[in-house]
Design an enzyme around this catalytic site. Structure first.
Site, mmCIF file in Angstrom:
data_model
loop_
_atom_site.group_PDB
_atom_site.id
_atom_site.type_symbol
_atom_site.label_atom_id
_atom_site.label_comp_id
_atom_site.label_asym_id
_atom_site.label_seq_id
_atom_site.Cartn_x
_atom_site.Cartn_y
_atom_site.Cartn_z
ATOM 1 N N CYS A 196 0.827 -1.213 0.000
ATOM 2 C CA CYS A 196 0.000 0.000 0.000
ATOM 3 C C CYS A 196 0.863 1.266 0.000
ATOM 4 C CB CYS A 196 -0.910 -0.038 1.233
ATOM 5 S SG CYS A 196 -1.811 1.472 1.566
ATOM 6 N N CYS A 207 0.078 3.782 2.748
ATOM 7 C CA CYS A 207 0.554 3.270 4.042
ATOM 8 C C CYS A 207 2.029 3.616 4.243
ATOM 9 C CB CYS A 207 0.374 1.755 4.130
ATOM 10 S SG CYS A 207 -1.343 1.231 4.076
#
Length: 118
Positions: free
Chosen positions: A42, A45
């Site tokens: 991600c 993230c």
């Protein structure tokens, strides 16, 4: 700093299974518990991680807040239980109850939520 088995040098706990999740919530008394749900793949993230690390080391929060990180691919049942629908998601717990959450990588938002619930 003395490390517990899953405590990192970054001053947050990596949750690898359900037992660790339950243990953190049950042993945190009335402290605020912040769980950062993320995934290795991600991009947002990875953008949110430096702020999470910085906030977890902040002396204004270190006494009253327990910081945890949970990989949604590694422990998907916790992510499902916490109703994580996108990453990154930050969930806030007190007395074993989820009290708030937000999703996304917005600089400053984590500090704002912790200050609100501390």
């Amino acid at each position: 700093m003395t490390q517990t088995p899953h405590q990192t040098a970054d001053s947050f706990i990596c949750l690898h299974n359900r037992q660790e999740f339950d243990n953190v919530l049950s042993t945190s008394a009335n402290k605020l518990v912040v769980i950062y749900f993320s995934a290795l793949w991600c991009g947002p993230c990875r953008s949110a991680l430096p702020e999470f690390k910085s906030v977890s080391k902040d002396p204004d929060f270190s006494v009253d807040v327990v910081f945890c990180k949970c990989d949604v691919d590694e422990v998907s049942e916790i992510a499902e239980e916490c109703e994580v629908q996108c990453m990154p998601t930050f969930c806030f717990f007190r007395d074993q109850e989820k009290i708030d959450y937000f999703s996304g990588s917005c600089k400053g938002r984590l500090r704002e939520y912790i200050t609100k619930h501390k």
